[in-house]
Design a protein around this motif. Structure first.
Motif, short mmCIF file in Angstrom:
data_model
loop_
_atom_site.label_atom_id
_atom_site.label_comp_id
_atom_site.label_asym_id
_atom_site.label_seq_id
_atom_site.Cartn_x
_atom_site.Cartn_y
_atom_site.Cartn_z
N SER A 374 80.40 76.70 173.51
CA SER A 374 80.53 76.17 172.06
C SER A 374 79.25 76.61 171.52
CB SER A 374 80.77 74.83 171.67
OG SER A 374 80.84 74.48 170.40
N PHE A 375 79.00 77.47 170.38
CA PHE A 375 77.91 77.75 169.74
C PHE A 375 77.46 76.91 168.41
CE2 PHE A 375 81.00 80.92 168.39
CZ PHE A 375 81.21 80.75 167.38
N VAL A 376 78.44 76.06 168.07
CA VAL A 376 78.05 75.47 166.61
C VAL A 376 77.11 74.18 166.46
CG1 VAL A 376 80.43 76.33 166.09
CG2 VAL A 376 80.22 73.94 166.78
N THR A 377 76.82 73.71 167.76
CA THR A 377 76.23 72.22 167.66
C THR A 377 74.74 72.52 167.63
OG1 THR A 377 77.85 71.48 169.15
CG2 THR A 377 76.11 70.14 168.91
N HIS A 378 74.05 73.44 167.85
CA HIS A 378 72.71 73.58 168.20
C HIS A 378 72.25 74.89 167.23
CE1 HIS A 378 72.62 70.79 171.36
NE2 HIS A 378 73.44 71.67 172.09
N GLU A 379 71.02 74.81 166.78
CA GLU A 379 70.27 75.73 166.03
C GLU A 379 70.01 76.96 166.92
OE1 GLU A 379 69.56 75.70 163.11
OE2 GLU A 379 69.72 73.61 162.30
N PRO A 380 70.00 78.16 166.28
CA PRO A 380 69.70 79.43 166.99
C PRO A 380 68.59 79.30 168.16
CG PRO A 380 70.11 79.93 164.66
CD PRO A 380 70.10 78.41 164.87
N ARG A 381 67.46 78.82 167.94
CA ARG A 381 66.45 78.69 169.03
C ARG A 381 66.67 78.07 170.05
NH1 ARG A 381 60.47 77.14 166.97
NH2 ARG A 381 60.94 78.98 165.74
N ALA A 382 67.59 76.76 169.95
CA ALA A 382 67.93 76.00 171.05
C ALA A 382 69.14 76.62 171.80
CB ALA A 382 68.59 74.64 170.41
N ILE A 383 70.04 77.28 171.01
CA ILE A 383 70.90 78.38 171.63
C ILE A 383 70.20 79.38 172.73
CG2 ILE A 383 72.76 80.29 171.31
CD1 ILE A 383 73.52 78.44 168.66
N ALA A 384 69.08 79.92 172.22
CA ALA A 384 68.67 80.95 173.08
C ALA A 384 68.20 80.34 174.36
CB ALA A 384 67.59 81.76 172.14
N GLU A 385 67.38 79.15 174.17
CA GLU A 385 66.92 78.31 175.27
C GLU A 385 68.29 78.11 176.21
OE1 GLU A 385 64.67 76.56 178.01
OE2 GLU A 385 64.20 78.05 176.55
N GLY A 386 69.19 77.57 175.79
CA GLY A 386 70.30 77.26 176.54
C GLY A 386 70.94 78.24 177.27
N VAL A 387 71.15 79.41 176.78
CA VAL A 387 71.71 80.43 177.36
C VAL A 387 70.81 81.05 178.46
CG1 VAL A 387 72.36 82.88 177.07
CG2 VAL A 387 73.14 81.26 175.41
N HIS A 388 69.34 80.88 178.21
CA HIS A 388 68.32 81.10 179.28
C HIS A 388 68.61 80.17 180.56
CE1 HIS A 388 64.52 82.09 181.25
NE2 HIS A 388 64.28 80.93 181.25
N ARG A 389 68.75 79.13 180.15
CA ARG A 389 68.67 78.14 181.28
C ARG A 389 70.16 78.32 182.14
NH1 ARG A 389 67.60 72.23 178.36
NH2 ARG A 389 65.62 72.93 177.56
N LEU A 390 71.30 78.65 181.26
CA LEU A 390 72.73 79.09 182.04
C LEU A 390 72.39 80.23 182.72
CD1 LEU A 390 75.59 78.64 182.40
CD2 LEU A 390 75.76 80.18 180.30
N GLY A 391 71.64 81.39 182.42
CA GLY A 391 71.29 82.55 183.20
C GLY A 391 70.67 82.15 184.40
N SER A 392 69.62 81.25 184.24
CA SER A 392 68.76 80.95 185.47
C SER A 392 69.76 80.14 186.44
CB SER A 392 67.65 79.98 185.03
OG SER A 392 66.85 80.72 184.10
N ALA A 393 70.61 79.29 186.02
CA ALA A 393 71.44 78.80 186.82
C ALA A 393 72.36 79.45 187.80
CB ALA A 393 72.15 77.64 186.14
N VAL A 394 72.87 80.46 187.02
CA VAL A 394 73.85 81.45 187.47
C VAL A 394 73.19 82.22 188.65
CG1 VAL A 394 75.25 83.54 187.10
CG2 VAL A 394 75.37 81.47 185.41
N HIS A 395 71.99 82.80 188.34
CA HIS A 395 71.27 83.71 189.38
C HIS A 395 70.93 82.89 190.44
CE1 HIS A 395 71.17 87.45 186.88
NE2 HIS A 395 70.92 86.59 185.76
N ALA A 396 70.26 81.39 190.37
CA ALA A 396 69.90 80.82 191.17
C ALA A 396 71.00 80.16 192.18
CB ALA A 396 69.13 79.75 190.89
N PHE A 397 72.13 79.97 191.63
CA PHE A 397 73.12 79.18 192.41
C PHE A 397 74.31 79.77 192.47
CE2 PHE A 397 70.38 76.02 190.50
CZ PHE A 397 69.72 75.46 191.60
N GLY A 398 74.82 80.84 191.67
CA GLY A 398 76.15 81.14 191.30
C GLY A 398 76.74 81.74 192.57
N ARG A 399 76.11 82.56 193.45
CA ARG A 399 76.70 83.22 194.71
C ARG A 399 76.50 82.41 195.77
NH1 ARG A 399 79.25 87.86 194.10
NH2 ARG A 399 78.90 89.14 192.16
N ASP A 400 75.86 81.22 195.68
CA ASP A 400 75.50 80.64 196.88
C ASP A 400 76.41 79.27 197.06
OD1 ASP A 400 73.20 82.29 197.56
OD2 ASP A 400 72.00 80.93 196.38
N LEU A 401 77.25 79.38 196.39
CA LEU A 401 78.54 78.25 196.24
C LEU A 401 79.73 78.33 197.14
CD1 LEU A 401 78.05 77.38 192.43
CD2 LEU A 401 76.95 76.07 194.13
#
Length: 401
Positions: A374-401
């Motif tokens: 969902s993209f409506v709750t946060h301001e654009p800067r926070a969205i960019a940071e959140g997507v960066h965190r998501l990408g980091s989690a996917v790369h770090a853990f995604g295929r190790d599960l």
């Protein structure tokens, strides 16, 4: 002699069938401190016109407190129904106020529909994936849910015809504009084809449209109920939650003329929706141009959608895909094969971001690689940071599960 108490009877099997502890866990994770949550479809409270709404409540209580605080009719406040009827008529769906039933949010409207129409074992056709709480309503009524094969362009209408011939469904449920969870919309051709299928096979259409006012580009299409063949068999569901304030819990059900059974079910459930809240909403909508408020909301949410779509390509692994919605609240993401977004979620939360795994939205076999943002709750800067965190989690853990 000591008596042994007999334990109370368990809740009905229907409740067990719809209980989903995964959803409770998701919401708890999303509420954790220091987590940027893309999980809930939660409007930005900073965009609520709190001052205007407070004034409307004050004016209603000052003008006629006895009426505002008294029991009322099941159908709802006449001024509010008149406003909504005019608005629907202006949007290519001629509507009389007598066709409208005010409900406690769109969710109650769905529950009223399910209770009124469905017998245990009745077949309900749904898009795949589908709004989770609608699936729960239909399951609680004992329905058998049959998913219609779908892709990024929407449901396969040829498959829908085949399923309607085989299954003889009681109803078909769709979210025509900016669907939850995918964000996709039905084309004009798909809307007409759905109406024709309902006329051919005799099923009801439940057209759930809480997001239609949140369009950021393109032109609106007529509602399904306006197409030939759908006039006497479409139940249209709407809500003020996404455009005014969800805490007011105001939705509505539009029925074909003369249908009274739905009001009977609503009356049995709770007599009527809050007299005070309805009167305040009617006063607010009479005094404040809704389009001016919607323009502010659309500008803010459109910029946030754009921020999320800009951030995703650089964050997610190669082979990921996502929808590009023209409006609404959600982007639907599919990670490369081998990822499991349910197993990934705790690691994402540990990285400071939350989302909803896609699995609960499927009536059939779930796709474990999917998730809803969902993209409506946060301001654009926070969205960019959140997507960066998501990408980091996917790369770090995604295929190790």
């Amino acid at each position: 002699m000591t008596s042994v108490a007999t334990p109370p009877r368990r809740p009905s099997a229907r409740v067990d069938a719809v209980a989903d502890p995964a959803v409770d866990r998701i919401l708890a994770l999303a509420a954790a401190e220091d987590v940027l949550s893309f999980a809930g479809g939660v409007p930005d409270a900073g965009l609520f016109d709190a001052a205007g709404i407070r004034t409307a409540f004050d004016e209603v209580l000052a003008a006629d407190p006895r009426r505002a605080l008294q029991y009322s009719t099941t159908a709802g406040d006449p001024a509010l129904r008149d406003f909504l009827a005019r608005r629907l008529t202006d949007r290519a769906l001629p509507t009389d106020a007598d066709q409208l039933l005010i409900t406690n949010g769109a969710q109650q409207a769905l529950q009223v529909v399910a209770t009124t129409l469905l017998e245990p074992g009745d077949v309900v056709l749904v898009e795949e994936p589908c709004y989770l709480a609608a699936l729960q309503c239909f399951r609680l009524a004992g329905a058998r849910i049959v998913p219609v094969p779908s892709d990024d362009s929407g449901p396969d209408l040829a498959a829908l015809h085949d399923l309607a011939a085989q299954e003889q469904p009681k109803l078909c449920y769709v979210v025509p504009d900016f669907q939850n969870p995918t964000g996709r919309s039905l084309t004009r051709e798909q809307r007409g084809a759905l109406a024709a299928a309902a006329a051919r096979w005799g099923f009801w259409i439940v057209e759930d449209n809480p997001y239609g006012d949140l369009r950021y580009r393109g032109e609106s299409e007529p509602p399904v109920a306006a197409f030939p063949g759908a006039e006497d068999r479409t139940l249209s569901v709407g809500s003020l939650s996404k455009v005014l304030a969800p805490g007011m819990r105001l939705g509505w059900l539009r029925t074909p003329p003369g249908e009274k059974a739905f009001a009977t079910v609503k009356q049995i459930a709770d007599l009527h929706t809050s007299t005070l809240v309805q009167a305040a909403a009617a006063r607010y909508l009479a005094d404040h141009p809704l389009e001016a408020h919607l323009s502010r909301v659309r500008a803010a949410y459109g910029a946030r959608r754009d921020a999320m779509l800009r951030a995703l390509p650089g964050a997610l692994p190669e082979g990921s895909a996502w929808t590009d919605p023209d409006g609404g609240m959600f982007v639907w993401v599919r990670l490369p094969d081998g990822h499991d977004t349910t197993a990934l979620l705790p690691h994402a939360v540990a990285s400071g971001v939350a989302y909803v795994p896609g699995a609960p939205f499927f009536a059939g076999k779930p796709d474990p690689t999917t998730l809803r943002l969902s993209f409506v709750t946060h301001e654009p800067r926070a969205i960019a940071e959140g997507v960066h965190r998501l990408g980091s989690a996917v790369h770090a853990f995604g295929r190790d599960l």
